[in-house]
Design a protein around this motif. Structure first.
Motif, PDB file in Angstrom:
ATOM      1  N   TRP A 108       0.796  -1.215   0.000  1.00 40.91           N
ATOM      2  CA  TRP A 108       0.000   0.000   0.000  1.00 40.91           C
ATOM      3  C   TRP A 108       0.838   1.280   0.000  1.00 40.91           C
ATOM      4  O   TRP A 108       0.322   2.360  -0.140  1.00 40.91           O
ATOM      5  CB  TRP A 108      -0.955   0.025   1.176  1.00 40.91           C
ATOM      6  CG  TRP A 108      -0.266  -0.095   2.488  1.00 40.91           C
ATOM      7  CD1 TRP A 108       0.261   0.916   3.231  1.00 40.91           C
ATOM      8  CD2 TRP A 108      -0.009  -1.282   3.209  1.00 40.91           C
ATOM      9  NE1 TRP A 108       0.833   0.426   4.364  1.00 40.91           N
ATOM     10  CE2 TRP A 108       0.680  -0.923   4.375  1.00 40.91           C
ATOM     11  CE3 TRP A 108      -0.289  -2.631   2.984  1.00 40.91           C
ATOM     12  CZ2 TRP A 108       1.096  -1.865   5.314  1.00 40.91           C
ATOM     13  CZ3 TRP A 108       0.126  -3.557   3.924  1.00 40.91           C
ATOM     14  CH2 TRP A 108       0.805  -3.171   5.058  1.00 40.91           C
ATOM     15  N   ASN A 117      -7.160  -2.956   1.284  1.00 43.28           N
ATOM     16  CA  ASN A 117      -7.385  -3.250   2.691  1.00 43.28           C
ATOM     17  C   ASN A 117      -6.400  -4.345   3.123  1.00 43.28           C
ATOM     18  O   ASN A 117      -5.719  -4.963   2.305  1.00 43.28           O
ATOM     19  CB  ASN A 117      -8.842  -3.635   2.957  1.00 43.28           C
ATOM     20  CG  ASN A 117      -9.246  -4.922   2.270  1.00 43.28           C
ATOM     21  OD1 ASN A 117      -8.428  -5.802   2.001  1.00 43.28           O
ATOM     22  ND2 ASN A 117     -10.517  -5.038   1.964  1.00 43.28           N
ATOM     23  N   GLU A 118      -6.327  -4.562   4.417  1.00 36.60           N
ATOM     24  CA  GLU A 118      -5.346  -5.509   4.941  1.00 36.60           C
ATOM     25  C   GLU A 118      -5.592  -6.939   4.462  1.00 36.60           C
ATOM     26  O   GLU A 118      -4.655  -7.705   4.275  1.00 36.60           O
ATOM     27  CB  GLU A 118      -5.325  -5.445   6.465  1.00 36.60           C
ATOM     28  CG  GLU A 118      -4.737  -4.143   6.957  1.00 36.60           C
ATOM     29  CD  GLU A 118      -4.768  -4.009   8.463  1.00 36.60           C
ATOM     30  OE1 GLU A 118      -5.735  -4.483   9.101  1.00 36.60           O
ATOM     31  OE2 GLU A 118      -3.825  -3.424   9.008  1.00 36.60           O
TER      32      GLU A 118
END
Length: 150
Positions: A108, A117-118
């Motif tokens: 990211w 997103n994670e």
């Protein structure tokens, strides 16, 4: 005496690098990790979220290096700085030169990508090397101690 134990899943809210090697001592030397000692998952993975660096036991062909201090020049400054990101890139280049392949979870941080997103980051990590949030599911983790240091 530190005893060998079972892996503990991790991955979110920390910095980690996957290195395609079993040579934990060489990783510690390249990364200039000081005050090293044998360590197990339970006693030291949490310290990696604070002020230590944990080198895991071998996982398949890979070894993970975990710690918020990884991406900093003197391992004290903020992980958010450009200098920290550049330091992490230098570390990855050194490890890749020695072992052929090293990867980080800094997906990211790239300017040419939308933020992920994670969960997506962990899926990408799984495709490239190791998803540290699924370590308990793996059967290829060598039953040995890792290394903790600063």
């Amino acid at each position: 005496m530190t005893k060998q134990d079972k892996p503990i899943d991790f991955g979110y809210k920390t910095v980690w690098i996957a290195v395609k090697t079993s040579d934990k001592q060489q990783i510690a030397k390249i990364l200039n990790i000081k005050n090293t000692r044998p360590s197990n998952w339970k006693s030291d993975i949490n310290h990696a979220y604070e002020n230590s660096i944990f080198i895991t036991p071998q996982i398949g062909e890979w070894t993970l290096v975990v710690g918020m201090k990884l991406a900093t020049e003197d391992r004290i400054e903020s992980i958010e700085s450009i200098e920290s990101i550049e330091k992490l890139e230098k570390i990855l280049n050194k490890l890749s030169a020695k072992f052929g392949e090293a990867q980080s979870d800094d997906y990211w941080e790239r300017e040419d990508l939308d933020y992920a997103n994670e969960e997506l980051v962990m899926k990408i990590a799984e495709n490239w090397s190791i998803n540290p949030t699924k370590l308990k599911e793996r059967s290829d983790i060598i039953n040995e101690l890792g290394i903790i240091g600063e």
